[in-house]
Write a protein that holds these residues in place. Sequence first.
Motif: not given
Length: 349
Positions: A329-346
């Motif tokens: 659903l997400i991945k990390s870029e250093g200390r940041n979060i990147v949403v990879t599946n916004l619809d599933r999160l909702k």
Amino acid sequence: MTKILIIEDDIVLRDNTAELLELSDFDVIKASNGKEGLKLAKTQMPDIIVCDIMMPQMDGYEVLEELAKNTKTKYIPFIFLSAKTEHQDIRKGMNMGADDYITKPFTEDELISAIKSRLAKAEILQERRQEDFSGIEDQDELRSLNDLKNFFDDYGEEFSYAKDEVIYREGDHANYIYLISDGAVKCHKLDDQGKELTTGLFKEDDLFGYTSFTHNLPHKETATALKPVKLMGIALHELLDILNENHKVTIALIDLLTDDLSNIKDQLLQMAYSSVNKKTARTIVQFAEKINRRPEDPIKISRSDLASVAGVATETFIRTLTNFKQDGLIKSEGRNIVVTNLDRLKEIN
């Protein structure tokens, strides 16, 4: 002749200061306490006020606050005069709308220079107000929030803050309403246990900073820049004049406040009854949509900030993030979060 009101309870300092100013061709009025000074300000209408802070009956902060409530006295330049040099006292005075701050002991040159510069600034601002509002009178009535935001862009005072810099603190007087031109802002406060709770997130084109549109009430929360931010601010008393003349904008602001209350209610219900997974997912979605131009951009904010909005412990929040990463659903870029599946999160319950 320029008329100066000195409000100072120390008779020696008051008389010596008055003599210095009279020798520089100023017309001087003297008051021995804040209550007397406030009365003289309203009846004599000085061109500028030099006022001590710590005084009997009414201190300098109270004098300034009362002057700001009066349409005839709110634009009079105001200089604090005090032996107090602590940073928080200086900040409090300036946040309340003071034009300058002189610490005792001071030299004649320091006093005269401060007075002349503030008088010059007041004259320029007065000319601008006349130009600005004469132009407004010729324009159509402000009818919507978009019209009001355009007014902020055209006539507001610009403020810039670095990432994590405090814009105002809880307890500071609310002298401005802000429109975010660029960046994002977090509002937050501490609970009884000293835990930080995030109370609001604001992005580009959002209005924030309002506690009351009719009274100069102190802020109930602290505002901090989530990233470098540029704001356009309108003084509260100027906004009140606009609302009095543009009733459709007033209705639009009421609708905005109603939406804010609904969002807060939803957040409280989520914190009280939702599962940890739903709280975490909804918070990530909220930040992604609130502070990013695109939801898929990295969320550059600390895990503790995210946890405080979700209403869960930071450790619990981090464990849930790990599960979300494993589920894609997400991945990390250093200390940041990147949403990879916004619809599933909702869709998470």
